[in-house]
Motif scaffolding. Structure first.
Motif, PDB file in Angstrom:
ATOM      1  N   GLY A  28       0.782  -1.230   0.000  1.00  0.00           N
ATOM      2  CA  GLY A  28       0.000   0.000   0.000  1.00  0.00           C
ATOM      3  C   GLY A  28       0.811   1.276   0.000  1.00  0.00           C
ATOM      4  O   GLY A  28       0.264   2.369   0.194  1.00  0.00           O
ATOM      5  N   SER A  29       2.113   1.182  -0.237  1.00  0.00           N
ATOM      6  CA  SER A  29       2.968   2.362  -0.323  1.00  0.00           C
ATOM      7  C   SER A  29       2.986   2.897  -1.749  1.00  0.00           C
ATOM      8  O   SER A  29       2.742   2.155  -2.712  1.00  0.00           O
ATOM      9  N   VAL A  30       3.281   4.186  -1.897  1.00  0.00           N
ATOM     10  CA  VAL A  30       3.489   4.741  -3.229  1.00  0.00           C
ATOM     11  C   VAL A  30       4.704   4.057  -3.855  1.00  0.00           C
ATOM     12  O   VAL A  30       5.765   3.951  -3.239  1.00  0.00           O
ATOM     13  N   SER A  31       4.559   3.591  -5.072  1.00  0.00           N
ATOM     14  CA  SER A  31       5.633   2.876  -5.754  1.00  0.00           C
ATOM     15  C   SER A  31       6.639   3.855  -6.340  1.00  0.00           C
ATOM     16  O   SER A  31       6.296   4.973  -6.732  1.00  0.00           O
ATOM     17  N   GLY A  32       7.884   3.404  -6.426  1.00  0.00           N
ATOM     18  CA  GLY A  32       8.919   4.190  -7.086  1.00  0.00           C
ATOM     19  C   GLY A  32       8.824   4.152  -8.596  1.00  0.00           C
ATOM     20  O   GLY A  32       9.580   4.846  -9.286  1.00  0.00           O
ATOM     21  N   GLU A  33       7.914   3.355  -9.131  1.00  0.00           N
ATOM     22  CA  GLU A  33       7.668   3.340 -10.577  1.00  0.00           C
ATOM     23  C   GLU A  33       6.808   4.550 -10.909  1.00  0.00           C
ATOM     24  O   GLU A  33       5.596   4.538 -10.738  1.00  0.00           O
ATOM     25  N   VAL A  34       7.432   5.602 -11.397  1.00  0.00           N
ATOM     26  CA  VAL A  34       6.749   6.889 -11.555  1.00  0.00           C
ATOM     27  C   VAL A  34       6.075   6.973 -12.919  1.00  0.00           C
ATOM     28  O   VAL A  34       6.742   6.857 -13.957  1.00  0.00           O
ATOM     29  N   PRO A  35       4.776   7.188 -12.953  1.00  0.00           N
ATOM     30  CA  PRO A  35       4.074   7.261 -14.240  1.00  0.00           C
ATOM     31  C   PRO A  35       4.340   8.588 -14.944  1.00  0.00           C
ATOM     32  O   PRO A  35       4.689   9.596 -14.326  1.00  0.00           O
ATOM     33  N   ASP A  36       4.152   8.581 -16.255  1.00  0.00           N
ATOM     34  CA  ASP A  36       4.415   9.777 -17.053  1.00  0.00           C
ATOM     35  C   ASP A  36       3.551  10.955 -16.625  1.00  0.00           C
ATOM     36  O   ASP A  36       4.007  12.109 -16.664  1.00  0.00           O
ATOM     37  N   HIS A  37       2.317  10.682 -16.203  1.00  0.00           N
ATOM     38  CA  HIS A  37       1.451  11.823 -15.860  1.00  0.00           C
ATOM     39  C   HIS A  37       1.968  12.569 -14.628  1.00  0.00           C
ATOM     40  O   HIS A  37       1.780  13.776 -14.518  1.00  0.00           O
ATOM     41  N   LEU A  38       2.657  11.881 -13.719  1.00  0.00           N
ATOM     42  CA  LEU A  38       3.236  12.581 -12.571  1.00  0.00           C
ATOM     43  C   LEU A  38       4.445  13.401 -13.008  1.00  0.00           C
ATOM     44  O   LEU A  38       4.643  14.530 -12.532  1.00  0.00           O
ATOM     45  N   LEU A  39       5.263  12.861 -13.896  1.00  0.00           N
ATOM     46  CA  LEU A  39       6.413  13.616 -14.386  1.00  0.00           C
ATOM     47  C   LEU A  39       5.966  14.881 -15.111  1.00  0.00           C
ATOM     48  O   LEU A  39       6.606  15.939 -15.008  1.00  0.00           O
ATOM     49  N   GLU A  40       4.859  14.796 -15.818  1.00  0.00           N
ATOM     50  CA  GLU A  40       4.331  15.984 -16.510  1.00  0.00           C
ATOM     51  C   GLU A  40       3.874  17.035 -15.509  1.00  0.00           C
ATOM     52  O   GLU A  40       4.138  18.230 -15.688  1.00  0.00           O
ATOM     53  N   LEU A  41       3.208  16.607 -14.445  1.00  0.00           N
ATOM     54  CA  LEU A  41       2.798  17.558 -13.412  1.00  0.00           C
ATOM     55  C   LEU A  41       4.011  18.164 -12.723  1.00  0.00           C
ATOM     56  O   LEU A  41       4.042  19.370 -12.437  1.00  0.00           O
ATOM     57  N   ALA A  42       5.019  17.345 -12.433  1.00  0.00           N
ATOM     58  CA  ALA A  42       6.221  17.836 -11.772  1.00  0.00           C
ATOM     59  C   ALA A  42       6.934  18.874 -12.622  1.00  0.00           C
ATOM     60  O   ALA A  42       7.465  19.868 -12.110  1.00  0.00           O
ATOM     61  N   ALA A  43       6.951  18.671 -13.931  1.00  0.00           N
ATOM     62  CA  ALA A  43       7.632  19.597 -14.830  1.00  0.00           C
ATOM     63  C   ALA A  43       6.943  20.958 -14.872  1.00  0.00           C
ATOM     64  O   ALA A  43       7.593  21.975 -15.138  1.00  0.00           O
ATOM     65  N   GLU A  44       5.658  20.990 -14.588  1.00  0.00           N
ATOM     66  CA  GLU A  44       4.888  22.229 -14.700  1.00  0.00           C
ATOM     67  C   GLU A  44       4.637  22.905 -13.361  1.00  0.00           C
ATOM     68  O   GLU A  44       4.186  24.053 -13.316  1.00  0.00           O
ATOM     69  N   ALA A  45       4.920  22.231 -12.256  1.00  0.00           N
ATOM     70  CA  ALA A  45       4.617  22.774 -10.933  1.00  0.00           C
ATOM     71  C   ALA A  45       5.609  23.865 -10.547  1.00  0.00           C
ATOM     72  O   ALA A  45       6.788  23.810 -10.888  1.00  0.00           O
ATOM     73  N   ASP A  46       5.121  24.845  -9.804  1.00  0.00           N
ATOM     74  CA  ASP A  46       5.991  25.873  -9.231  1.00  0.00           C
ATOM     75  C   ASP A  46       6.626  25.400  -7.930  1.00  0.00           C
ATOM     76  O   ASP A  46       7.718  25.825  -7.576  1.00  0.00           O
ATOM     77  N   VAL A  47       5.898  24.537  -7.212  1.00  0.00           N
ATOM     78  CA  VAL A  47       6.376  24.005  -5.931  1.00  0.00           C
ATOM     79  C   VAL A  47       6.036  22.527  -5.869  1.00  0.00           C
ATOM     80  O   VAL A  47       4.912  22.127  -6.191  1.00  0.00           O
ATOM     81  N   LEU A  48       7.002  21.724  -5.436  1.00  0.00           N
ATOM     82  CA  LEU A  48       6.756  20.308  -5.180  1.00  0.00           C
ATOM     83  C   LEU A  48       6.954  20.054  -3.694  1.00  0.00           C
ATOM     84  O   LEU A  48       8.020  20.361  -3.144  1.00  0.00           O
ATOM     85  N   ALA A  49       5.938  19.529  -3.047  1.00  0.00           N
ATOM     86  CA  ALA A  49       6.033  19.132  -1.641  1.00  0.00           C
ATOM     87  C   ALA A  49       5.995  17.609  -1.607  1.00  0.00           C
ATOM     88  O   ALA A  49       4.978  17.000  -1.962  1.00  0.00           O
ATOM     89  N   VAL A  50       7.082  16.997  -1.176  1.00  0.00           N
ATOM     90  CA  VAL A  50       7.221  15.544  -1.242  1.00  0.00           C
ATOM     91  C   VAL A  50       7.416  14.988   0.168  1.00  0.00           C
ATOM     92  O   VAL A  50       8.263  15.473   0.918  1.00  0.00           O
ATOM     93  N   GLY A  51       6.623  13.997   0.511  1.00  0.00           N
ATOM     94  CA  GLY A  51       6.864  13.321   1.774  1.00  0.00           C
ATOM     95  C   GLY A  51       5.673  13.058   2.661  1.00  0.00           C
ATOM     96  O   GLY A  51       5.635  12.006   3.311  1.00  0.00           O
ATOM     97  N   PRO A  52       4.709  13.966   2.785  1.00  0.00           N
ATOM     98  CA  PRO A  52       3.632  13.726   3.748  1.00  0.00           C
ATOM     99  C   PRO A  52       2.932  12.388   3.517  1.00  0.00           C
ATOM    100  O   PRO A  52       2.391  12.134   2.446  1.00  0.00           O
ATOM    101  N   GLY A  53       2.965  11.539   4.513  1.00  0.00           N
ATOM    102  CA  GLY A  53       2.261  10.268   4.442  1.00  0.00           C
ATOM    103  C   GLY A  53       3.006   9.149   3.748  1.00  0.00           C
ATOM    104  O   GLY A  53       2.553   7.999   3.782  1.00  0.00           O
ATOM    105  N   LEU A  54       4.132   9.417   3.100  1.00  0.00           N
ATOM    106  CA  LEU A  54       4.899   8.329   2.485  1.00  0.00           C
ATOM    107  C   LEU A  54       5.469   7.430   3.591  1.00  0.00           C
ATOM    108  O   LEU A  54       5.802   7.911   4.672  1.00  0.00           O
ATOM    109  N   ASP A  55       5.606   6.136   3.298  1.00  0.00           N
ATOM    110  CA  ASP A  55       5.999   5.219   4.373  1.00  0.00           C
ATOM    111  C   ASP A  55       7.015   4.165   3.955  1.00  0.00           C
ATOM    112  O   ASP A  55       7.227   3.193   4.676  1.00  0.00           O
TER     113      ASP A  55
END
Length: 291
Positions: free
Chosen positions: A93-120
């Motif tokens: 039930g953890s977020v996988s390290g296999e990152v889908p293309d749609h997340l990379l597209e969002l990351a490329a366009e974001a002004d701020v990335l907040a990474v970590g809350p709730g990851l386990d």
């Protein structure tokens, strides 16, 4: 502003903040930035909710949430103001390290990335971070919290050689992991050490340090801020302030103050230790507006 490592910390007061005003973006939501929060697990999607809504309360213009696919629909209903996308998850039930293309597209366009809350899962988180930070724009800001800090402790190169404006928001346990030892009684010195090591602003238990040695101290916090989810709120506030254009040290100082004073506002109703993290979120906008 305090100057360098041989100067004592500046106490964060309303006067200091008024002399260091936040940017006042004009126009539509685009002018206040897009914040992408990446986190959660099958059993901890609420951490992403807290961080994301706190970012909006702090002034972010647009919010995007990336969580495990099994929780995305519920979170999209709980936070209708956000775009919510699902991520692959492990059998646990953890977020996988296999990152889908749609997340990379969002990351490329974001002004701020907040990474970590709730990851386990630290290993999966490290793989996730390598991909999304690599895809992020050169001028994007980054907030790292929780297991993202654990991943950073294993691989400092996750932030090295990246032209990213970064803020680390460790609690005492996470600071110990980053340092490789207990932070000791001088938390300002510990924050300075981490800031210099990772070339990032560090917000540690009311002590904020910049990589150039500047140091601030927030003195309004009380025991109630130790409630579950409170750190997610703090990370979200910082992300929202970065989204509206604050520089990293400014966002960390204003964020620490807004977090602590929001707790002060709740104490008369719930006592020093009776309020919830979700209630902190509801005080953030008013606290910032009334500095």
């Amino acid at each position: 502003m305090p100057s360098r490592s041989d100067t004592p910390p500046a106490v964060i007061t309303p006067r200091l903040l008024r002399e260091w005003p936040l940017p006042d973006p004009q126009g539509g939501k685009e002018s206040r930035g897009t914040v992408l929060v990446i986190g959660g697990s099958r059993v901890t999607p609420g951490a992403v909710l807290l961080a994301g809504v706190a970012a909006l309360r702090a002034g972010a213009g647009r919010l995007q949430l990336a969580v495990t696919s099994s929780t995305a629909t519920a979170l999209s209903i709980a936070v209708p103001e956000a775009k919510v996308v699902g991520l692959p998850e492990t059998d646990a039930g953890s977020v996988s390290g296999e990152v889908p293309d749609h997340l990379l597209e969002l990351a490329a366009e974001a002004d701020v990335l907040a990474v970590g809350p709730g990851l386990d899962d630290v290993e999966q988180t490290a793989r996730l971070m390598r991909a999304v930070l690599g895809a992020a724009a050169k001028d994007a800001a980054v907030v790292l919290d929780a297991h993202a800090l654990g991943a950073l402790s294993r691989d400092a190169g996750l932030l090295a050689d990246r032209d990213l404006r970064a803020v680390l928001t460790p609690n005492l346990t996470e600071a110990e992991i980053l340092l490789g030892r207990g932070p000791g009684e001088d938390l300002g010195a510990a924050a300075r050490e981490l800031a210099a090591r990772h070339r990032a602003v560090v917000s540690l238990y009311g002590h904020i340090a910049a990589p150039d040695g500047r140091l601030w101290r927030e003195e309004s916090g009380d025991a109630g801020l130790g409630t579950s989810g409170s750190g997610d709120v703090r990370a979200g506030i910082v992300a929202g302030l970065l989204g509206r254009g604050a520089e990293p040290a400014q966002a960390a100082c204003w964020g620490a103050f807004a977090h602590a004073v929001s707790g002060q506002r709740l104490a008369p109703r719930y006592g020093r230790t009776g309020f919830l993290a979700r209630e902190l979120v509801d005080e953030v906008a008013y606290t910032i507006a009334t500095v």
